[in-house]
Design an enzyme around this catalytic site. Structure first.
Site, PDB file in Angstrom:
ATOM      1  N   LYS A 204       3.504   5.520 -10.103  1.00  0.00           N
ATOM      2  CA  LYS A 204       4.326   6.971  -8.902  1.00  0.00           C
ATOM      3  C   LYS A 204       5.722   5.967  -8.220  1.00  0.00           C
ATOM      4  O   LYS A 204       5.082   5.165  -7.654  1.00  0.00           O
ATOM      5  CB  LYS A 204       3.188   6.738  -7.679  1.00  0.00           C
ATOM      6  N   LYS A 230       8.676   5.727   1.725  1.00  0.00           N
ATOM      7  CA  LYS A 230       7.749   4.214   1.217  1.00  0.00           C
ATOM      8  C   LYS A 230       7.684   3.820  -0.044  1.00  0.00           C
ATOM      9  O   LYS A 230       6.957   3.261  -0.898  1.00  0.00           O
ATOM     10  CB  LYS A 230       6.224   5.828   0.311  1.00  0.00           C
ATOM     11  N   GLU A 246       1.305  -1.858 -13.643  1.00  0.00           N
ATOM     12  CA  GLU A 246       0.976  -0.942 -13.049  1.00  0.00           C
ATOM     13  C   GLU A 246      -0.057  -0.105 -13.984  1.00  0.00           C
ATOM     14  O   GLU A 246      -1.235   0.086 -13.205  1.00  0.00           O
ATOM     15  CB  GLU A 246       1.630  -0.254 -12.385  1.00  0.00           C
ATOM     16  N   LYS A 261       4.604   9.894 -12.870  1.00  0.00           N
ATOM     17  CA  LYS A 261       5.450  10.342 -11.464  1.00  0.00           C
ATOM     18  C   LYS A 261       6.845  10.048 -10.747  1.00  0.00           C
ATOM     19  O   LYS A 261       6.195   8.850 -10.103  1.00  0.00           O
ATOM     20  CB  LYS A 261       3.939  11.123 -10.520  1.00  0.00           C
TER      21      LYS A 261
HETATM   22  C1  PBG Z   1       1.204  11.609  -1.380  1.00  0.00           C
HETATM   23  C2  PBG Z   1       1.339  12.770  -1.891  1.00  0.00           C
HETATM   24  C3  PBG Z   1       2.586  12.993  -2.756  1.00  0.00           C
HETATM   25  C4  PBG Z   1       3.133  14.135  -3.011  1.00  0.00           C
HETATM   26  C5  PBG Z   1       1.771  13.809  -4.284  1.00  0.00           C
HETATM   27  N1  PBG Z   1       0.509  13.305  -3.253  1.00  0.00           N
HETATM   28  C6  PBG Z   1       4.031  12.850  -1.439  1.00  0.00           C
HETATM   29  C7  PBG Z   1       4.279  11.544  -1.504  1.00  0.00           C
HETATM   30  O1  PBG Z   1       4.098  10.324  -2.283  1.00  0.00           O
HETATM   31  O2  PBG Z   1       4.808  11.041  -0.584  1.00  0.00           O
HETATM   32  C8  PBG Z   1       3.946  14.467  -3.986  1.00  0.00           C
HETATM   33  C9  PBG Z   1       3.823  15.456  -5.354  1.00  0.00           C
HETATM   34  C10 PBG Z   1       5.117  16.566  -4.976  1.00  0.00           C
HETATM   35  O3  PBG Z   1       6.035  16.399  -4.747  1.00  0.00           O
HETATM   36  O4  PBG Z   1       4.712  17.689  -5.717  1.00  0.00           O
HETATM   37  N2  PBG Z   1       0.090  10.795  -1.653  1.00  0.00           N
END
Ligand code: PBG
Length: 337
Positions: A204, A230, A246, A261
């Site tokens: 991610k 983040k 990861e 993602k």
């Molecule tokens: C948070 C989370 C996020 C998404 C899914 N779970 C946002 C982030 O990490 O700030 C993003 C999903 C999207 O943008 O459609 N844990």
């Protein structure tokens, strides 16, 4: 035009593109509704759907409407839903303790869906961002100006057990803390939930494409920013090898499904992960990817249906087995007509 000019070619790849049926026979990739997971936003109370400005066509739904939506999605052949709660700001705190309330919104939503539409796969995120005032995914250590890794993992493992108890099929840690998949697996097993699967947000990235989602769950507004940083936990978009590290760790720690993602801007990573593991692979076409296509289509600059379908096809072609996408329902509706 001259008939005398003739290339001597053994191979003319265009021969197989001549008719629709030849093209269908040679088609290498398909996207079926069964490959798709619809992310859904749930809100408290018996209220009307709340449209999300930056995600045209997507609304936050009451539990009652969400159950009806899940019935429709199941009838359309969609395999799963990923649940995200939008909490009232009054329930948010520094430590996100509402996440451990055994009757919190998302747990009631799981129970309601599983009672009404048991066939659909229900997935919940494990992360604290919907529950914290600062909008981060875990417990904030002010002195260190960073998330407290191990203390966050302890909370996530408790969240996993609560979700399993409510009947969730898969928990999806989306926080990127070190060691969380292994800890969640142990917690689930110790509590008798060895059948609850883990879909790990493994690779991610710290992406700007999550913007509209943060509006949808209100994590940005409560934190008062659109640019929540983040980067101390999510991956650097520049890093391919680190993504593979990861992924390998989550596999070793017991993940059942791995995830990359965002999806569209990271097709190379999807392909690499596909080749590095035999586990099922998910890709998340995130809110910003959806918003880009919707916005351009609204202006008449892109063809909505064709860009939607091509974006999903590309993600499957890169190697994803399943796709979390805000287009899931619309895609399935179009597939049926
Ligand atoms: C948070 C989370 C996020 C998404 C899914 N779970 C946002 C982030 O990490 O700030 C993003 C999903 C999207 O943008 O459609 N844990």
């Amino acid at each position: 035009m001259s008939d005398s000019y003739k290339l001597e070619l053994t191979r003319r790849p265009r021969r197989m593109r001549r008719t629709a049926s030849l093209r269908a026979l040679a088609c290498e990739t398909e996207v079926l509704p069964q490959h798709l997971i619809q992310p859904v936003f749930v809100l408290e109370g018996d209220v009307a759907p709340e449209p999300i400005g930056s995600m045209p066509g997507i609304s936050r739904l009451s539990i009652k409407d969400l159950v009806a939506e899940c019935r429709e999605l199941h009838a359309l052949g969609i395999s799963g839903v990923a649940l995200f709660p939008k909490l009232d700001d009054s329930l948010k705190s520094d430590d996100g303790r509402e996440a451990l309330n055994p009757n919190t919104l998302v747990l009631r939503a799981i129970r309601a869906i599983k009672a009404a539409v048991p066939e659909i796969t229900v997935i919940t995120d494990l992360a604290l961002d919907p529950y914290t005032v600062h909008g981060h995914d875990g417990l904030w250590d002010a002195a260190a100006q960073d998330l407290a890794n191990d203390a966050t993992v302890e909370v996530l493992a408790e969240m996993a057990v609560l979700a399993a108890e409510a009947g969730v099929d898969m928990v999806a840690p989306s926080d990127m803390m070190d060691g969380r998949v292994g800890a969640i697996r142990v917690a689930l097993d110790d509590n008798g939930y060895d059948k609850t699967a883990i879909m790990a947000y493994s690779a991610k990235f710290a992406s700007a494409f999550y913007g509209p989602f943060r509006d949808a769950v209100g994590s940005a507004s409560s934190a008062g920013t659109h640019h929540l940083d983040k980067r101390t936990y999510q991956l650097n978009p520049a890093n391919r090898r680190e993504a593979l590290v990861e992924v390998a760790l989550d596999e070793e720690e017991g993940a059942d499904v791995l995830m990359v993602k965002p999806a569209g801007p990271y097709l190379d990573i999807i392909r690499e992960v596909r080749e590095a593991t035999e586990l099922p692979l998910a890709a998340y076409q995130v809110s910003g990817e959806y918003a880009q296509i919707m916005a351009a289509a609204e202006r008449g600059w892109l063809d909505l249906e064709r860009c939607r379908d091509e974006s999903l096809l590309a993600i499957r072609r890169a190697g994803a087995d399943m796709i979390l996408t805000y287009f899931a329902k619309a895609y399935a509706q179009a597939a049926l007509t």
